[in-house]
Design a protein around this motif. Structure first.
Motif, PDB file in Angstrom:
ATOM      1  N   GLU A  89       0.839  -1.188   0.114  1.00 58.86           N
ATOM      2  CA  GLU A  89       0.067   0.168  -0.059  1.00 58.86           C
ATOM      3  C   GLU A  89       1.183   1.194  -0.050  1.00 58.86           C
ATOM      4  OE1 GLU A  89      -3.215   0.996  -0.171  1.00 58.86           O
ATOM      5  OE2 GLU A  89      -2.368   2.935   0.058  1.00 58.86           O
TER       6      GLU A  89
ATOM      7  N   TYR B   1      -8.527   8.071   2.121  1.00 54.36           N
ATOM      8  CA  TYR B   1      -9.550   8.984   1.636  1.00 54.36           C
ATOM      9  C   TYR B   1     -10.852   8.638   2.125  1.00 54.36           C
ATOM     10  CZ  TYR B   1     -10.890   5.684  -1.854  1.00 54.36           C
ATOM     11  OH  TYR B   1     -11.328   4.635  -2.500  1.00 54.36           O
TER      12      TYR B   1
ATOM     13  N   VAL C 139     -21.647   2.901   3.362  1.00 55.83           N
ATOM     14  CA  VAL C 139     -22.905   2.122   3.805  1.00 55.83           C
ATOM     15  C   VAL C 139     -22.878   0.831   3.108  1.00 55.83           C
ATOM     16  CG1 VAL C 139     -24.242   4.255   4.037  1.00 55.83           C
ATOM     17  CG2 VAL C 139     -24.255   3.109   1.901  1.00 55.83           C
TER      18      VAL C 139
ATOM     19  N   ARG D   3     -14.714   4.313   6.902  1.00 53.10           N
ATOM     20  CA  ARG D   3     -13.757   3.380   5.848  1.00 53.10           C
ATOM     21  C   ARG D   3     -12.449   3.328   6.557  1.00 53.10           C
ATOM     22  NH1 ARG D   3     -11.963   2.820   0.673  1.00 53.10           N
ATOM     23  NH2 ARG D   3      -9.861   3.519   0.373  1.00 53.10           N
TER      24      ARG D   3
ATOM     25  N   ILE E  53       4.058   0.627  -5.803  1.00 58.79           N
ATOM     26  CA  ILE E  53       4.351  -0.236  -6.893  1.00 58.79           C
ATOM     27  C   ILE E  53       4.084   0.385  -8.149  1.00 58.79           C
ATOM     28  CG2 ILE E  53       4.053  -2.783  -8.116  1.00 58.79           C
ATOM     29  CD1 ILE E  53       4.982  -2.896  -5.097  1.00 58.79           C
TER      30      ILE E  53
ATOM     31  N   ASP F 265     -12.303  -1.326  -7.715  1.00 58.97           N
ATOM     32  CA  ASP F 265     -12.163  -0.076  -8.414  1.00 58.97           C
ATOM     33  C   ASP F 265     -11.380  -0.023  -9.537  1.00 58.97           C
ATOM     34  OD1 ASP F 265     -14.664   0.933  -6.788  1.00 58.97           O
ATOM     35  OD2 ASP F 265     -13.433   2.530  -6.199  1.00 58.97           O
TER      36      ASP F 265
ATOM     37  N   THR G 249     -17.732  -0.887  -2.096  1.00 61.56           N
ATOM     38  CA  THR G 249     -17.124  -1.414  -1.340  1.00 61.56           C
ATOM     39  C   THR G 249     -17.366  -3.174  -1.197  1.00 61.56           C
ATOM     40  OG1 THR G 249     -16.454   0.184   0.028  1.00 61.56           O
ATOM     41  CG2 THR G 249     -16.153  -1.661   1.208  1.00 61.56           C
TER      42      THR G 249
HETATM   43  C1  LIG Z   1     -18.027   9.559  -2.428  1.00 59.44           C
HETATM   44  C2  LIG Z   1     -17.926   8.460  -2.398  1.00 59.44           C
HETATM   45  C3  LIG Z   1     -18.936   7.678  -1.483  1.00 59.44           C
HETATM   46  C4  LIG Z   1     -18.686   6.188  -1.555  1.00 59.44           C
HETATM   47  N1  LIG Z   1     -19.460   5.389  -0.477  1.00 59.44           N
HETATM   48  C5  LIG Z   1     -19.618   4.327  -0.572  1.00 59.44           C
HETATM   49  C6  LIG Z   1     -20.468   3.425   0.108  1.00 59.44           C
HETATM   50  O1  LIG Z   1     -21.180   4.211   1.065  1.00 59.44           O
HETATM   51  N2  LIG Z   1     -20.603   2.194   0.132  1.00 59.44           N
HETATM   52  C7  LIG Z   1     -19.830   1.423  -0.568  1.00 59.44           C
HETATM   53  O2  LIG Z   1     -19.861   0.183  -0.523  1.00 59.44           O
HETATM   54  N3  LIG Z   1     -18.857   1.948  -1.378  1.00 59.44           N
HETATM   55  C8  LIG Z   1     -18.859   3.314  -1.368  1.00 59.44           C
HETATM   56  N4  LIG Z   1     -17.983   4.023  -2.165  1.00 59.44           N
HETATM   57  C9  LIG Z   1     -17.080   3.382  -3.244  1.00 59.44           C
HETATM   58  C10 LIG Z   1     -15.759   2.599  -2.476  1.00 59.44           C
HETATM   59  O3  LIG Z   1     -14.972   3.725  -1.769  1.00 59.44           O
HETATM   60  C11 LIG Z   1     -15.053   1.881  -3.320  1.00 59.44           C
HETATM   61  O4  LIG Z   1     -15.804   1.301  -4.170  1.00 59.44           O
HETATM   62  C12 LIG Z   1     -13.941   1.021  -2.597  1.00 59.44           C
HETATM   63  O5  LIG Z   1     -12.992   1.806  -2.067  1.00 59.44           O
HETATM   64  C13 LIG Z   1     -13.114   0.061  -3.521  1.00 59.44           C
HETATM   65  O6  LIG Z   1     -12.076  -0.541  -3.113  1.00 59.44           O
HETATM   66  P1  LIG Z   1     -10.725  -0.859  -3.837  1.00 59.44           P
HETATM   67  O7  LIG Z   1     -10.033  -1.513  -2.715  1.00 59.44           O
HETATM   68  O8  LIG Z   1     -10.999  -1.517  -5.181  1.00 59.44           O
HETATM   69  O9  LIG Z   1     -10.264   0.682  -3.984  1.00 59.44           O
HETATM   70  P2  LIG Z   1      -9.420   1.481  -2.921  1.00 59.44           P
HETATM   71  O10 LIG Z   1     -10.354   1.449  -1.712  1.00 59.44           O
HETATM   72  O11 LIG Z   1      -9.383   2.845  -3.772  1.00 59.44           O
HETATM   73  O12 LIG Z   1      -7.996   1.214  -2.535  1.00 59.44           O
HETATM   74  C14 LIG Z   1      -7.083   1.266  -3.490  1.00 59.44           C
HETATM   75  C15 LIG Z   1      -5.552   1.290  -2.868  1.00 59.44           C
HETATM   76  O13 LIG Z   1      -4.694   1.202  -3.432  1.00 59.44           O
HETATM   77  C16 LIG Z   1      -3.707   2.046  -3.172  1.00 59.44           C
HETATM   78  N5  LIG Z   1      -2.649   2.219  -4.312  1.00 59.44           N
HETATM   79  C17 LIG Z   1      -3.067   2.989  -5.666  1.00 59.44           C
HETATM   80  N6  LIG Z   1      -1.927   2.790  -6.116  1.00 59.44           N
HETATM   81  C18 LIG Z   1      -0.932   2.102  -5.737  1.00 59.44           C
HETATM   82  C19 LIG Z   1       0.272   1.587  -6.067  1.00 59.44           C
HETATM   83  N7  LIG Z   1       0.856   1.982  -7.129  1.00 59.44           N
HETATM   84  N8  LIG Z   1       1.111   1.103  -5.084  1.00 59.44           N
HETATM   85  C20 LIG Z   1       0.398   0.704  -4.145  1.00 59.44           C
HETATM   86  N9  LIG Z   1      -0.786   1.033  -3.568  1.00 59.44           N
HETATM   87  C21 LIG Z   1      -1.578   1.639  -4.505  1.00 59.44           C
HETATM   88  C22 LIG Z   1      -4.356   3.417  -2.825  1.00 59.44           C
HETATM   89  O14 LIG Z   1      -3.657   4.245  -2.008  1.00 59.44           O
HETATM   90  C23 LIG Z   1      -5.568   2.819  -2.274  1.00 59.44           C
HETATM   91  O15 LIG Z   1      -5.476   2.581  -0.744  1.00 59.44           O
HETATM   92  C24 LIG Z   1     -18.012   5.691  -2.429  1.00 59.44           C
HETATM   93  C25 LIG Z   1     -17.003   6.105  -3.202  1.00 59.44           C
HETATM   94  C26 LIG Z   1     -17.219   7.412  -3.351  1.00 59.44           C
HETATM   95  C27 LIG Z   1     -16.350   8.182  -4.258  1.00 59.44           C
END
Ligand SMILES: Cc1cc2nc3c(=O)[nH]c(=O)nc-3n(C[C@H](O)[C@H](O)[C@H](O)COP(=O)(O)OP(=O)(O)OC[C@H]3O[C@@H](n4cnc5c(N)ncnc54)[C@H](O)[C@@H]3O)c2cc1C
Length: 405
Positions: free
Chosen positions: A32, A40, A45, A96, A120, A270, A283
């Motif tokens: 990470e 962020y 929910v 979060r 990475i 994502d 999430t």
């Molecule tokens: C305004 C808003 C409200 C939301 N509310 C909800 C909600 O209520 N309920 C819900 O289910 N979802 C919600 N979401 C969606 C949710 O936040 C995401 O879908 C979820 O976090 C996706 O998880 P992830 O692990 O794929 O990505 P992320 O949580 O974005 O995690 C990706 C991680 O990768 C890391 N990273 C990036 N590049 C690199 C690299 N090169 N090397 C190492 N680390 C790296 C980042 O720092 C980050 O920590 C919301 C989104 C937004 C924008």
């Protein structure tokens, strides 16, 4: 087998947990880029289906997540702080940051090598049999091979900002306010027992009409506090998250990919797909991807290509309906003005029903139920039914009663 997860969000952490739990002999590393505890966003929910999945796959972390979550009951649509319409249902929310802390602890306890502050760049340099690109909406790995993945990004029209507030909401509240520049609204729900999430959204015309495009973040937040002073009961809005600095206004980025795999690299969460935040599912879907990949994960690296193909096909197919619903929801919010007759006083009940069915069509009785829900005693009766259903579902998944002080 050596597995590297790039990104410590819900997708990467949950997959690392499941991989290690099911195959303790696999070597699992998660990198990470941010320091521990820095992330962020405020709260997220989720609903029973998310908890069901967590309890089925890792009851230990599921229990901790449920205990840290806040229950909210009902949804309210407030217009100009004067009229409120009610929608039924209930859900859960939590910060979060809290969610990631629980998952990180659990991953480490199972033997995952979680490395913070390790960014990475090129995954080709990694010594791994399987690389999980769970690096979020702006995935560098996806961008590096965008052509191969068939990556598509559609940018939403509306502007939004993900804020917090010390005002504790006990239901999910949509607050719509009319300004000389147009309508602006928030989506608010509790993040913890001490604060709430407040996502403010508006069209780009309203955004620039209010001067938010030119104001510095603190001044912009003051403008929002004045607009929403009524529904926030005068509480401030917070535009900072610990260690991540000031929060910017953004446009939603809708991500899709033609394929989620390239050799031994797979996209997850994502990085692979986004669904508009107004359906609160990102999430859950990220975690479901993790479960999907863990379910097909083989014991030996030689079987990996087939497993990745299964993961790619199954998860992309499973997402189609929810992506459609998310797109409809995003579009509804991009056309809020169309749903409000400018020549009449807004009818909160009709407007709330339109908001409720933004994701698709519902049978006629839904509307009757909606009208009934506006009447206090009937609303309470509906809430008792929901509560009984919730208790039953919690028992079924093996959840113990959660006692909050
Ligand atoms: C305004 C808003 C409200 C939301 N509310 C909800 C909600 O209520 N309920 C819900 O289910 N979802 C919600 N979401 C969606 C949710 O936040 C995401 O879908 C979820 O976090 C996706 O998880 P992830 O692990 O794929 O990505 P992320 O949580 O974005 O995690 C990706 C991680 O990768 C890391 N990273 C990036 N590049 C690199 C690299 N090169 N090397 C190492 N680390 C790296 C980042 O720092 C980050 O920590 C919301 C989104 C937004 C924008």
């Amino acid at each position: 087998m050596r597995i590297v997860c790039v990104g410590g969000g819900p997708a990467g952490l949950y997959f690392a947990i499941l991989a290690k739990r099911r195959y303790p002999q696999h070597e699992v590393t998660l990198s990470e880029r941010n320091p521990a505890g820095a992330t962020y966003g405020w709260g997220v929910v989720f609903w029973d289906d998310f908890l069901d999945g967590l309890y089925r796959n890792d009851p230990d972390s599921a229990r901790e997540i449920r205990e840290s979550a806040v229950l909210w009951e009902g949804q309210e649509v407030r217009m100009r702080g004067e009229r409120t319409a009610y929608l039924g249902g209930y859900g859960f929310s939590m910060s979060r940051r809290g969610l990631l802390e629980i998952l990180t602890r659990r991953a480490r306890a199972l033997g995952v090598d979680v490395q913070f502050e390790r960014e990475i760049g090129d995954p080709a340099g990694l010594d791994a049999d399987l690389i999980v690109a769970c690096d979020g909406v702006n995935s560098g790995i996806r961008e590096r091979h965008a052509e191969h993945f068939g990556a598509g990004v559609a940018v939403g029209r509306n502007k939004y900002i993900w804020l917090g507030t010390p005002k504790v909401f006990d239901s999910f509240v949509f607050g719509f306010e009319q300004t000389p520049a147009g309508w602006i609204w928030f989506h608010a729900y509790p993040s913890t027992t001490e604060n709430s999430t407040c996502i403010v959204e508006c069209t780009p015309e309203t955004w620039s009409g209010l001067g938010l495009d030119e104001l510095d973040p603190d001044k912009g937040t003051q403008v929002l506090e004045e607009i929403f002073a009524g529904p926030l009961d005068g509480h401030p809005l917070i535009n900072q998250t610990r260690s991540m600095g000031v929060v910017p206004w953004l446009n939603f980025r809708e991500i899709s990919n033609r394929t989620w795999r390239r050799d031994n690299v797979v996209l997850m969460g994502d990085a692979a797909h986004t669904t508009h935040f107004t359906i609160g599912s990102g999430t859950k879907l990220a975690v479901q991807d993790a479960i999907g990949l863990a379910d097909v994960l083989p014991l030996h690296a030689e079987d990996l290509p087939r497993a990745l193909q299964n993961y790619d096909e199954q998860r992309r197919a499973a997402l189609l309906a929810v992506q459609d619903a998310a797109h409809s929801s995003m579009t509804w919010f991009e056309h809020v003005d169309v749903h409000i007759d400018p020549h009449r006083d807004p009818d909160a009940v009709e407007f709330a029903y339109s908001l409720w069915k933004r994701r698709g069509h519902y049978p006629f009785w839904r509307y009757q139920l909606h009208l009934a829900t506006q009447i206090g005693p009937l609303r309470r009766a509906r809430s008792s039914v929901s509560s009984a259903r919730r208790t039953l579902r919690a028992r079924r998944r093996g959840e113990l009663p959660v006692l909050h002080p």
